[in-house]
Design a protein around this motif. Structure first.
Motif, PDB file in Angstrom:
ATOM      1  N   ARG B 203       7.698   0.386  -2.987  1.00  0.00           N
ATOM      2  CA  ARG B 203       8.064   1.835  -2.351  1.00  0.00           C
ATOM      3  C   ARG B 203       8.141   2.768  -3.631  1.00  0.00           C
ATOM      4  NH1 ARG B 203      11.478   0.712   1.716  1.00  0.00           N
ATOM      5  NH2 ARG B 203      13.021   0.905   0.146  1.00  0.00           N
ATOM      6  N   LEU B 204       9.283   2.362  -4.681  1.00  0.00           N
ATOM      7  CA  LEU B 204       9.542   2.920  -5.850  1.00  0.00           C
ATOM      8  C   LEU B 204       8.010   2.856  -6.896  1.00  0.00           C
ATOM      9  CD1 LEU B 204      11.445   4.705  -7.450  1.00  0.00           C
ATOM     10  CD2 LEU B 204      12.580   2.615  -8.442  1.00  0.00           C
ATOM     11  N   GLY B 205       7.482   1.873  -6.830  1.00  0.00           N
ATOM     12  CA  GLY B 205       6.138   1.655  -7.413  1.00  0.00           C
ATOM     13  C   GLY B 205       5.308   2.494  -6.895  1.00  0.00           C
ATOM     14  N   ARG B 206       4.774   2.964  -5.729  1.00  0.00           N
ATOM     15  CA  ARG B 206       4.157   3.922  -5.460  1.00  0.00           C
ATOM     16  C   ARG B 206       4.553   4.981  -5.753  1.00  0.00           C
ATOM     17  NH1 ARG B 206      -0.075   2.102  -2.383  1.00  0.00           N
ATOM     18  NH2 ARG B 206       0.115   0.245  -1.143  1.00  0.00           N
ATOM     19  N   GLU B 207       6.041   5.329  -5.765  1.00  0.00           N
ATOM     20  CA  GLU B 207       6.320   6.873  -6.024  1.00  0.00           C
ATOM     21  C   GLU B 207       6.100   6.874  -7.299  1.00  0.00           C
ATOM     22  OE1 GLU B 207      10.662   8.739  -5.623  1.00  0.00           O
ATOM     23  OE2 GLU B 207      10.185   7.212  -4.265  1.00  0.00           O
ATOM     24  N   PHE B 208       6.243   6.115  -8.265  1.00  0.00           N
ATOM     25  CA  PHE B 208       5.666   6.160  -9.672  1.00  0.00           C
ATOM     26  C   PHE B 208       4.472   6.209  -9.980  1.00  0.00           C
ATOM     27  CE2 PHE B 208      10.160   4.064 -11.088  1.00  0.00           C
ATOM     28  CZ  PHE B 208      10.634   5.446 -11.108  1.00  0.00           C
ATOM     29  N   GLY B 209       3.385   6.133  -8.946  1.00  0.00           N
ATOM     30  CA  GLY B 209       2.090   6.149  -9.302  1.00  0.00           C
ATOM     31  C   GLY B 209       1.256   5.015  -9.248  1.00  0.00           C
ATOM     32  N   ALA B 210       1.848   3.684  -8.521  1.00  0.00           N
ATOM     33  CA  ALA B 210       0.756   2.450  -8.300  1.00  0.00           C
ATOM     34  C   ALA B 210       0.035   2.837  -6.937  1.00  0.00           C
ATOM     35  CB  ALA B 210       1.664   1.453  -7.884  1.00  0.00           C
ATOM     36  N   THR B 211      -1.132   2.476  -7.201  1.00  0.00           N
ATOM     37  CA  THR B 211      -2.404   2.912  -6.202  1.00  0.00           C
ATOM     38  C   THR B 211      -2.559   1.723  -5.212  1.00  0.00           C
ATOM     39  OG1 THR B 211      -4.092   2.233  -7.602  1.00  0.00           O
ATOM     40  CG2 THR B 211      -3.510   4.630  -7.568  1.00  0.00           C
ATOM     41  N   ASP B 212      -2.163   0.213  -5.556  1.00  0.00           N
ATOM     42  CA  ASP B 212      -2.219  -0.723  -4.964  1.00  0.00           C
ATOM     43  C   ASP B 212      -1.224  -1.550  -5.186  1.00  0.00           C
ATOM     44  OD1 ASP B 212      -5.449  -0.696  -4.053  1.00  0.00           O
ATOM     45  OD2 ASP B 212      -5.265   0.078  -6.192  1.00  0.00           O
ATOM     46  N   ILE B 213      -0.851  -2.612  -4.209  1.00  0.00           N
ATOM     47  CA  ILE B 213      -0.054  -3.534  -4.418  1.00  0.00           C
ATOM     48  C   ILE B 213      -0.491  -4.987  -4.181  1.00  0.00           C
ATOM     49  CG2 ILE B 213       2.208  -4.504  -3.220  1.00  0.00           C
ATOM     50  CD1 ILE B 213       2.899  -1.784  -4.408  1.00  0.00           C
ATOM     51  N   VAL B 214      -0.215  -5.758  -4.911  1.00  0.00           N
ATOM     52  CA  VAL B 214      -0.487  -7.240  -4.693  1.00  0.00           C
ATOM     53  C   VAL B 214       0.582  -8.310  -4.615  1.00  0.00           C
ATOM     54  CG1 VAL B 214      -1.663  -9.254  -5.895  1.00  0.00           C
ATOM     55  CG2 VAL B 214      -3.093  -7.084  -5.614  1.00  0.00           C
ATOM     56  N   THR B 215       0.562  -8.780  -3.463  1.00  0.00           N
ATOM     57  CA  THR B 215       1.789  -9.415  -3.300  1.00  0.00           C
ATOM     58  C   THR B 215       1.630 -11.018  -3.872  1.00  0.00           C
ATOM     59  OG1 THR B 215       1.087  -9.984  -1.151  1.00  0.00           O
ATOM     60  CG2 THR B 215       2.667  -8.237  -1.010  1.00  0.00           C
ATOM     61  N   GLU B 216       0.465 -11.569  -3.866  1.00  0.00           N
ATOM     62  CA  GLU B 216       0.323 -12.830  -4.394  1.00  0.00           C
ATOM     63  C   GLU B 216       0.711 -13.094  -5.846  1.00  0.00           C
ATOM     64  OE1 GLU B 216      -1.727 -10.900  -2.891  1.00  0.00           O
ATOM     65  OE2 GLU B 216      -2.812 -12.108  -1.100  1.00  0.00           O
ATOM     66  N   ARG B 217       0.921 -14.150  -6.278  1.00  0.00           N
ATOM     67  CA  ARG B 217       1.593 -14.602  -7.618  1.00  0.00           C
ATOM     68  C   ARG B 217       0.613 -15.595  -8.095  1.00  0.00           C
ATOM     69  NH1 ARG B 217       7.889 -15.261  -7.624  1.00  0.00           N
ATOM     70  NH2 ARG B 217       8.637 -13.325  -7.170  1.00  0.00           N
ATOM     71  N   GLY B 218       0.766 -15.839  -9.438  1.00  0.00           N
ATOM     72  CA  GLY B 218      -0.119 -16.810 -10.306  1.00  0.00           C
ATOM     73  C   GLY B 218      -1.547 -16.942  -9.862  1.00  0.00           C
ATOM     74  N   ASP B 219      -2.144 -17.957  -9.895  1.00  0.00           N
ATOM     75  CA  ASP B 219      -3.668 -17.893  -9.703  1.00  0.00           C
ATOM     76  C   ASP B 219      -4.019 -17.114  -8.564  1.00  0.00           C
ATOM     77  OD1 ASP B 219      -3.757 -19.610 -11.882  1.00  0.00           O
ATOM     78  OD2 ASP B 219      -4.120 -21.491 -10.899  1.00  0.00           O
ATOM     79  N   GLU B 220      -3.150 -17.061  -7.501  1.00  0.00           N
ATOM     80  CA  GLU B 220      -3.582 -16.408  -6.323  1.00  0.00           C
ATOM     81  C   GLU B 220      -3.612 -14.799  -6.519  1.00  0.00           C
ATOM     82  OE1 GLU B 220      -1.684 -17.362  -2.580  1.00  0.00           O
ATOM     83  OE2 GLU B 220      -2.071 -19.418  -2.764  1.00  0.00           O
ATOM     84  N   GLY B 221      -2.528 -14.775  -7.459  1.00  0.00           N
ATOM     85  CA  GLY B 221      -2.478 -13.302  -7.743  1.00  0.00           C
ATOM     86  C   GLY B 221      -3.728 -13.012  -8.759  1.00  0.00           C
ATOM     87  N   VAL B 222      -4.093 -13.659  -9.676  1.00  0.00           N
ATOM     88  CA  VAL B 222      -5.197 -13.453 -10.573  1.00  0.00           C
ATOM     89  C   VAL B 222      -6.405 -13.356  -9.612  1.00  0.00           C
ATOM     90  CG1 VAL B 222      -6.453 -14.431 -12.321  1.00  0.00           C
ATOM     91  CG2 VAL B 222      -4.164 -14.972 -12.448  1.00  0.00           C
ATOM     92  N   ALA B 223      -6.635 -14.238  -8.667  1.00  0.00           N
ATOM     93  CA  ALA B 223      -7.895 -14.041  -7.839  1.00  0.00           C
ATOM     94  C   ALA B 223      -7.926 -12.670  -7.128  1.00  0.00           C
ATOM     95  CB  ALA B 223      -7.999 -15.265  -7.032  1.00  0.00           C
ATOM     96  N   ARG B 224      -6.737 -12.164  -6.728  1.00  0.00           N
ATOM     97  CA  ARG B 224      -7.011 -11.040  -6.011  1.00  0.00           C
ATOM     98  C   ARG B 224      -7.201  -9.703  -6.998  1.00  0.00           C
ATOM     99  NH1 ARG B 224      -7.451  -8.512  -2.489  1.00  0.00           N
ATOM    100  NH2 ARG B 224      -5.605  -7.033  -2.304  1.00  0.00           N
ATOM    101  N   ILE B 225      -6.651  -9.884  -8.130  1.00  0.00           N
ATOM    102  CA  ILE B 225      -6.965  -8.752  -9.176  1.00  0.00           C
ATOM    103  C   ILE B 225      -8.382  -8.772  -9.564  1.00  0.00           C
ATOM    104  CG2 ILE B 225      -6.647  -8.169 -11.593  1.00  0.00           C
ATOM    105  CD1 ILE B 225      -4.235  -7.419 -10.018  1.00  0.00           C
ATOM    106  N   LYS B 226      -8.946  -9.889  -9.746  1.00  0.00           N
ATOM    107  CA  LYS B 226     -10.499 -10.251  -9.972  1.00  0.00           C
ATOM    108  C   LYS B 226     -11.363  -9.392  -8.738  1.00  0.00           C
ATOM    109  CE  LYS B 226     -10.538 -12.720 -13.966  1.00  0.00           C
ATOM    110  NZ  LYS B 226     -10.784 -14.009 -14.011  1.00  0.00           N
ATOM    111  N   ASP B 227     -10.880  -9.928  -7.637  1.00  0.00           N
ATOM    112  CA  ASP B 227     -11.323  -9.399  -6.515  1.00  0.00           C
ATOM    113  C   ASP B 227     -11.544  -7.740  -6.487  1.00  0.00           C
ATOM    114  OD1 ASP B 227     -12.006 -11.875  -5.280  1.00  0.00           O
ATOM    115  OD2 ASP B 227     -10.669 -11.757  -3.883  1.00  0.00           O
ATOM    116  N   MET B 228     -10.372  -7.379  -6.818  1.00  0.00           N
ATOM    117  CA  MET B 228     -10.283  -5.822  -6.751  1.00  0.00           C
ATOM    118  C   MET B 228     -11.157  -5.255  -8.080  1.00  0.00           C
ATOM    119  SD  MET B 228      -6.340  -6.000  -5.814  1.00  0.00           S
ATOM    120  CE  MET B 228      -6.093  -4.100  -5.590  1.00  0.00           C
ATOM    121  N   THR B 229     -11.459  -5.723  -9.160  1.00  0.00           N
ATOM    122  CA  THR B 229     -12.201  -5.364 -10.117  1.00  0.00           C
ATOM    123  C   THR B 229     -13.464  -6.018 -10.361  1.00  0.00           C
ATOM    124  OG1 THR B 229     -11.093  -6.866 -11.583  1.00  0.00           O
ATOM    125  CG2 THR B 229      -9.862  -4.952 -11.204  1.00  0.00           C
TER     126      THR B 229
END
Lengths: 340, 340
Positions: B203-229
């Motif tokens: 919530r605070l992240g969004r207030e500060f300007g985050a446009t997206d949230i990724v809840t996955e970590r490690g390799d799954e988190g990396v895969a999500r970032i790759k998907d989004m870019t």
């Protein structure tokens, strides 16, 4: 055709290989004017990074375009061209940002074997840069150097943020390190310290622009660099070896806020996080995106502003490639050019 | 005076300490308006990086100048000042280059214990920046944030080369990561992806300007970032944790040629050289040179352009520092402000 093939540690043979042909419509076939042996070829030659099956060798090349695929638009038959050791489309976002060696469709030339008279180059339009006209024979070695060793030294200096007024240290006195010296000189460095203990390399380093030579290595080498820079370390350090010792020597020789450009292919390196954290240096490196620099490097060579071909201190016919590998392995030669 | 002292893992006591006095002629004594607990204070609190003897805690501070040494020229008694967690002379070549946390004469404030009502700040002229006038009470938390957590998030974004149009990923949803989001927003990032699995921090992240949230970590988190870019990775990645997993997550989430800014204090991290080589990303990090950014950050806060003080979701009197440590350790609080 005849081409160099590595069968195992220390076992390079020049044997008959199939002539390359157009496979994809974006390919070009080059008749190579010259090729050469790279310091990185010595890793598999020494039994590191070996392949289970015989491996065609070589990834540095210049030559005349002999044939192009039907989708090639800009590269023309008869042109003299220089390419990088990674083929790239030069149109994806990574290429646009200047990192063509990591193109989304990057293809390693090494897998195709450039130590041969003919070479298939994929993605010809994205990879190859033509010279204004056919070069003189005397210019060929320097243009060949642009294909990797100069492009890599240049990238290292750029990644190390070399700029006018800065003090630069160079770890590694192989051909890449020496051309890192030349690159730093071109970029206006005020002081260029080459770390070398070989008289012939020191001499060429001075010719390329080194202002100081440090013969000490490891912690002693770092202490010398610190002594020479008011205790602070160099602004920019070029790492051109790829070992744990050379990486730590580079990082420790750099002042806080300074830049390390590392291009030695990394072998058994693990960077300690805590030391890196408190070192507070910029790190950038990897396989050089030579394509980014080719137009500029060709221009400098064409106008005789630089003569990087001097790193070739041995020239052999391709048939004697095995002797070239031996000479470089034993450090009798800095870099061996192979005539085709 | 009373100050927080760490006796061992989980054992913070507020006990009587000597009032600080001028020791060197370049010192200033501050009466602190507020202080706070840092994520990095949790390392020794959790039994990592412990000291054999009781350790005064705290390195974040704002307050009123109570006394200055005889060589202090610019800092004046009665001014409200903000300082960094490293004192610096702000005049050596390293400071001039903007790396005051690695000043040739850097002094860690942590050794002096800022979780107290009074603090001696060495090298006062080089370290402290005054506000235009005395601030309102409401502004004090944001100015306190500038002392470290905002300055560190800002440095991370700067080291990650955040700029208009770029996609930024933030690894770590602690106060520094959240203020990395705020910093990236101020620097014009187009897309800011916060990696977080805590609703309050999201919530605070969004207030500060985050446009997206990724809840996955490690390799799954990396895969999500790759998907989004588009498969490429983010242009800029902020690392604000300091573990092997978080560093690798940051490096792997970055596109070739992109930038990682890492500010999580590194613990048991070893970066594999070969992966780093072929990742071809820029790495820069370390203890933030907060002093470089203080004038700009104070200006942004003073003009109410940013409100970084929102990271303080718990306020306690200094006497209850132990509860503040517990709350942050148990992630019940993002960051705890201590009133003096």
């Amino acid at each position: 055709m005849k081409g160099a093939v590595l069968y195992g540690p220390g076992d390079v043979r020049v044997e008959t290989r199939d002539d390359p042909t157009i496979i994809e419509p974006t390919d070009a076939i080059l008749r190579l004017s010259a090729t050469c042996i790279c310091g990185s070829d010595l890793w598999p030659y020494r039994g590191i990074d070996t392949s289970a099956k015989p491996q065609p060798m070589g990834h540095e090349y210049v030559g005349i375009v002999e044939e192009v695929g039907r989708d090639v638009r800009h590269v023309k038959k008869g042109q003299f061209v220089v390419g990088s050791f990674f083929a790239s489309d030069n149109s994806c976002p990574i290429c646009h940002a200047g990192y063509q060696s990591r193109c989304v469709d990057a293809r390693p030339i090494g897998a195709l074997g450039a130590q041969a008279p003919l070479l298939r180059v994929p993605l010809a339009d994205g990879t190859l840069v033509a010279t204004p006209e056919l070069p003189s024979d005397a210019m060929v070695p320097s243009l060949l150097a642009a294909s990797d060793v100069l492009g890599t030294g240049w990238f290292a200096a750029d990644a190390a943020a070399v700029a006018p007024g800065k003090t630069v240290a160079v770890v590694g006195d192989g051909a890449v390190g020496l051309l890192g010296v030349l690159s730093a000189k071109q970029m206006g460095a005020e002081r260029i310290i080459l770390m070398s203990r070989h008289a012939d390399r020191q001499r060429l380093g001075r010719e390329f622009g080194a202002t100081d030579i440090v013969t000490e290595r490891g912690d002693e080498g770092v202490a010398r660099i610190k002594d020479m820079t008011g205790g602070l370390g160099a602004h920019s350090v070029i790492e051109a070896v790829g070992t744990q010792e050379s990486m730590m020597q580079a990082i420790r020789s750099t002042r806080p806020g300074g830049h390390v450009g590392y291009v030695g292919v990394s072998h058994d390196v693990a960077l300690p996080g805590r030391e890196l954290f408190f070192a507070e240096v910029h790190l950038m490196g990897g396989p050089a995106p030579v394509r980014r620099y080719l137009p500029q490097l060709i221009d400098l060579i064409w106008n005789e502003r630089i003569d990087p071909g001097k790193v070739f201190d041995q020239t052999l016919p391709l048939e004697q490639a095995a002797e070239g590998y031996r000479a470089m392995d034993e450090r009798r030669a800095i870099k061996t050019l192979l005539t085709t």
